[in-house]
Design an enzyme around this catalytic site. Structure first.
Site, mmCIF file in Angstrom:
data_model
loop_
_atom_site.group_PDB
_atom_site.id
_atom_site.type_symbol
_atom_site.label_atom_id
_atom_site.label_comp_id
_atom_site.label_asym_id
_atom_site.label_seq_id
_atom_site.Cartn_x
_atom_site.Cartn_y
_atom_site.Cartn_z
ATOM 1 N N ASP A 147 -1.667 1.779 8.713
ATOM 2 C CA ASP A 147 -1.847 0.717 9.561
ATOM 3 C C ASP A 147 -1.117 0.785 10.809
ATOM 4 O OD1 ASP A 147 -3.656 -0.689 7.548
ATOM 5 O OD2 ASP A 147 -1.804 -0.538 6.167
ATOM 6 N N HIS A 163 2.543 3.473 -0.887
ATOM 7 C CA HIS A 163 3.601 2.552 -1.264
ATOM 8 C C HIS A 163 4.448 3.001 -1.766
ATOM 9 C CE1 HIS A 163 -0.197 -0.383 -1.721
ATOM 10 N NE2 HIS A 163 0.268 -0.743 -0.618
HETATM 11 O O1 PAF Z 1 0.097 -3.924 4.803
HETATM 12 C C1 PAF Z 1 -0.063 -4.846 4.175
HETATM 13 O O2 PAF Z 1 -0.198 -4.644 2.920
HETATM 14 C C2 PAF Z 1 0.174 -6.069 4.441
HETATM 15 O O3 PAF Z 1 -0.483 -6.271 5.639
HETATM 16 C C3 PAF Z 1 1.573 -6.809 4.590
HETATM 17 C C4 PAF Z 1 2.346 -5.904 5.769
HETATM 18 C C5 PAF Z 1 2.296 -6.740 3.277
HETATM 19 C C6 PAF Z 1 1.688 -8.074 5.016
HETATM 20 O O4 PAF Z 1 0.862 -9.117 4.050
#
Ligand code: PAF
Length: 285
Positions: free
Chosen positions: A152, A39
Site C-alpha cells: 500500500d 501482516h
Molecule cells: O492497511 C490497512 O490494513 C489499513 O488501511 C490500516 C493501516 C490498518 C488502517 O485501517
C-alpha cells in the site's frame, strides 16, 4: 500460548505505561485483521526491532467508500489471534468501535498532496479514513515505531506525512511486499478470486516487473505504459483504474525517469480490485 486481547484505550494505556516503566520500546502494527503472511512479516520485523509489539485489529468503517465492501470484509479475530500467538506478540488491540469513534466524533485527519491521484482518485474519502484511524492508533498506543507494508505504497506516504506534519514522535518503518511464489502480492482480497481469476492474477505483478525493466532500459514512458495497460487487459483484467510512474520519494508525477520511481497500478479482475507496485530504477548513464 495466547495473545492478550485488549478492547479499551484505558487498558491499552495502562499496559504501555507498565512497559515504559520497564524501559521497553513499543511498536505498533496496524491491521484490519484477516491476517496473512504479509501482516506476519510486519509483525516479525517489529519483534526484531522492539521489546513490545502491539498488533491492532480494527475494520475501519471510515476508509470504505462502499458499504458492500465493508460488509464483505472478512472478520476473523479468533484465527488472527491464533496466528499471532506463536510469534510472541505482547498484545492484540481490537478496540470496540466506540473506543475509536466515540459518540459525537467529528474530527477528520486529511492529508493533501500524496493522497491525491492514484487510489485517492478512485476511492473518495478513503485516505481521510486511513489518516484519521492511523492518527488515533498512534496517539492511543503512544508507540515508538509503526510498521507498514510497501504494497500500500500511497498509504505509506500518507502515514509518513501525517506523522511528520502532526509531530507525532513515531518512526514509520516500511517493509517489502510479500508475494506468492507466482508473484501475486499478498492481500486479504485474494481469497475472493475465483480459480480462473487466481490463475490470471499474478500477471499484474509480472507485467509491472517487466515494464519496470523496460523503463530502466530506456524505453519512452508514455508508450511503455500504454503497452503495459493493454497487456494487463489482455491477461483477463476487466479494467485498469490506473497505471502510473511516480517518484519514489514523494509520489510526484514524472515526465522523465531521472530519479528512483515506483510503477503503481490498480486493476479489476471481475469483482475484485487488486493493487500492486514495483520499484523502478533510473537508467544508468
Ligand atoms: O492497511 C490497512 O490494513 C489499513 O488501511 C490500516 C493501516 C490498518 C488502517 O485501517
Amino acid at each position: 500460548m495466547s495473545v492478550p486481547i485488549v478492547r479499551t484505550v484505558r487498558e491499552l494505556r495502562a499496559a504501555v505505561a507498565e512497559w515504559r516503566r520497564e524501559g521497553s520500546r513499543v511498536a505498533v502494527v496496524p491491521t484490519m485483521g484477516a491476517l496473512h503472511e504479509g501482516h506476519l512479516s510486519l509483525v516479525r520485523a517489529a519483534l526484531g526491532r522492539t521489546e513490545r509489539v502491539i498488533v491492532t485489529l480494527f475494520v475501519n468503517p471510515k476508509q470504505f467508500n462502499n458499504a458492500a465492501d465493508l460488509a464483505a470484509y472478512p472478520r476473523t479475530e479468533h484465527e488472527d489471534a491464533a496466528k499471532l500467538a506463536p510469534l510472541g506478540v505482547q498484545m492484540l488491540y481490537a478496540p470496540d468501535a466506540s473506543e475509536i469513534y466515540p459518540e459525537g466524533f467529528s474530527t477528520t485527519v486529511s492529508v493533501s498532496g500524496v493522497s491525491e491521484g492514484l487510489c485517492g482518485a478512485f476511492r473518495p474519502g478513503h485516505f481521510d479514513g486511513v489518516a484519521t484511524v492511523v492518527t488515533k492508533l498512534f496517539l492511543q498506543t503512544g508507540a515508538d515505531f509503526a510498521f507498514f507494508g510497501e504494497k500500500d505504497f500511497q498509504q505509506l506516504h500518507v502515514v509518513r506525512r501525517l506523522a511528520r506534519d502532526l509531530d507525532i514522535p513515531i518512526v514509520i518503518v516500511a517493509c517489502p511486499t510479500v508475494r506468492e511464489e507466482d508473484g501475486l502480492a499478498l492481500s486479504s482480497r485474494n481469497v475472493r478470486l475465483s480459480p480462473e481469476e487466481r490463475r490470471a492474477a499474478p500477471e499484474l505483478a509480472r507485467i509491472l516487473f517487466a515494464t519496470a525493466g523496460r523503463l530502466t532500459g530506456g524505453t519512452p514512458i508514455g508508450e511503455t505504459l500504454a503497452q503495459a495497460r493493454r497487456a494487463i487487459l489482455a491477461a483477463g483484467f476487466t479494467e485498469v483504474e490506473y497505471l502510473e510512474l511516480r517518484a519514489e520519494k514523494d509520489l510526484a508525477s514524472m515526465e522523465a525517469l531521472d530519479r528512483p520511481a515506483r510503477l503503481l497500478a490498480a486493476a479489476w479482475l471481475g469483482a475484485t480490485r487488486l493493487i500492486d507496485n514495483v520499484a523502478v530504477a533510473p537508467p544508468r548513464d
